[in-house]
Design an enzyme around this catalytic site. Structure first.
Site, PDB file in Angstrom:
ATOM      1  N   LYS A  46       0.887  -1.160   0.000  1.00 22.31           N
ATOM      2  CA  LYS A  46       0.000   0.000   0.000  1.00 22.31           C
ATOM      3  C   LYS A  46       0.920   1.204   0.000  1.00 22.31           C
ATOM      4  O   LYS A  46       1.613   1.475   0.981  1.00 22.31           O
ATOM      5  CB  LYS A  46      -0.888  -0.020   1.245  1.00 22.31           C
ATOM      6  CG  LYS A  46      -1.653   1.246   1.518  1.00 22.31           C
ATOM      7  CD  LYS A  46      -2.745   0.945   2.527  1.00 22.31           C
ATOM      8  CE  LYS A  46      -3.079   2.044   3.512  1.00 22.31           C
ATOM      9  NZ  LYS A  46      -3.297   3.375   3.018  1.00 22.31           N
ATOM     10  N   GLY A  93      -7.794   9.570   9.225  1.00 21.07           N
ATOM     11  CA  GLY A  93      -8.106   9.675  10.652  1.00 21.07           C
ATOM     12  C   GLY A  93      -9.113  10.744  11.002  1.00 21.07           C
ATOM     13  O   GLY A  93      -9.388  10.981  12.175  1.00 21.07           O
ATOM     14  N   ASN A 142      -9.091   2.430   9.264  1.00 14.51           N
ATOM     15  CA  ASN A 142      -8.402   2.090  10.505  1.00 14.51           C
ATOM     16  C   ASN A 142      -9.041   2.800  11.695  1.00 14.51           C
ATOM     17  O   ASN A 142      -9.647   2.206  12.572  1.00 14.51           O
ATOM     18  CB  ASN A 142      -6.914   2.472  10.384  1.00 14.51           C
ATOM     19  CG  ASN A 142      -6.057   1.989  11.550  1.00 14.51           C
ATOM     20  OD1 ASN A 142      -4.932   1.575  11.389  1.00 14.51           O
ATOM     21  ND2 ASN A 142      -6.575   2.016  12.769  1.00 14.51           N
TER      22      ASN A 142
END
Lengths: 263, 76
Positions: free
Chosen positions: A104, A165, A214
């Protein structure tokens, strides 16, 4: 009840390997390994991404990989790299350590936004693809950039939905829709920005082939529960996309027959 | 035969090791599990099969990495 079978029967492929789950998840920010493992199980993900870092010297460190389910595919990433050169070196180290060609590719351009440096990303993608890597690049949700990355030899592209995030959700659905329409055969994985289940469903409804996340899971108060929510949302979104949604109309359209109403 | 200390850099830190040590020996000195790390010598990855024959020289810069949790940015 036979409808849900579609989402399960339809495989998603990366680098010659077929996956049933269209959810790829990260391994960072969890409060404990136990919590991470429970979330991974609940998510049904068959691929997880891990970062490459210097080993700490003079103190023993347990192996992070031992905490991962051996049946899931490991997708190493170049998170934390700011130049093509750093990313290329990191990818080569990851390949050597894990024996996988998957990478990635992340080349970050700025610390505050963590937006990708698309120019450096493309440069690294070209070198790594020539070097035999299966390059999955994280980049700004831009059609032209997606085309260049595919031309460089990437088997899939990973446009961001919002800053890493941030949990802001899909900030530019039009860009993802255009990318899907203009690149009908490309594998598009929405990477970064998903905050909750509906965001994942929207990404899939827009035609993404998969979603990578994530923080949305790791920072949820109950990670395992959110992981399950994401699993269901990705499946629901995929089913809705393949089902083909009704057109949007400005005005009402009655569902019941107009004739025979008691008067 | 007397060994002279050899000055190298490992992960950005200065280290003194015995002369003529090979990469597997360095990994052992550092108490690392060889199967879980990858090594770069002077910015070039050293394939695992070449570790044994790779002997460290003065001022070599060694990077030894492993995997950590992450999915996103540098601070994951």
């Amino acid at each position: 009840m036979s409808t849900p079978a579609l989402a399960y029967s339809e495989k998603f492929e990366i680098g010659g390997r077929a996956f049933t789950s269209r959810l790829i998840i990260g391994t960072g920010k969890y409060r404990s390994f136990e919590e991470m493992k429970a979330a991974h199980r609940a998510s049904g993900a068959e691929m997880v991404t891990v970062a490459v870092r210097r080993v700490p010297l003079d103190r023993s460190s347990e192996s992070f990989l031992d905490h991962l389910d051996p049946s899931v595919a490991i997708l190493p990433n170049t998170a934390g790299c700011y130049t093509a050169e750093e990313a290329i070196r990191t990818a080569r180290l990851a390949r050597e350590a894990l024996g996988t060609d998957l990478i990635k590719l992340e080349v970050i351009g700025d610390q505050t936004t963590l937006f990708p440096d698309n120019e450096q990303t493309l440069e690294a993608a070209r070198v790594l693809a020539r070097d035999g890597f299966i390059v999955l690049p994280y980049f700004t949700d831009d059609l032209i950039m997606a085309k260049k990355l595919l031309d460089a030899g990437c088997p899939a592209v990973m446009p961001l939905a919002a800053p890493i995030g941030s949990g802001l959700g899909i900030q530019n659905p039009a860009n993802l829709r255009i990318m899907r329409e203009q690149l009908p055969d490309a594998t598009i994985i929405v990477d970064a920005g998903v905050g909750t289940a509906s965001d994942a469903a929207i990404a899939m409804e827009l035609g993404a082939d998969a979603v990578l996340m994530n923080t949305a899971i790791a920072e949820a108060q109950d990670s395992a529960k959110m992981a399950q929510a994401m699993k269901l949302a990705v499946e629901a979104g995929r089913l809705a996309y393949t089902a083909g949604r009704m057109p949007k109309r400005l005005y009402a359209s009655a569902s019941s027959p107009l004739s025979g109403v008691v008067q | 035969m007397r060994s002279w200390p050899l000055r190298i850099q490992v992960n950005g830190e200065r280290r003194e090791v015995d002369e003529d040590i090979s990469l597997p020996q360095l990994v052992a000195i550092l108490n690392l599990k060889p199967e879980q790390v990858a090594i770069e010598l002077n910015r070039q990855v050293v394939r695992r099969i070449s570790w044994e024959k790779t002997v460290l020289r003065p001022d070599d810069k060694v990077e030894i990495v492993h995997f950590v949790g992450g999915g996103c940015n540098a601070n994951c």
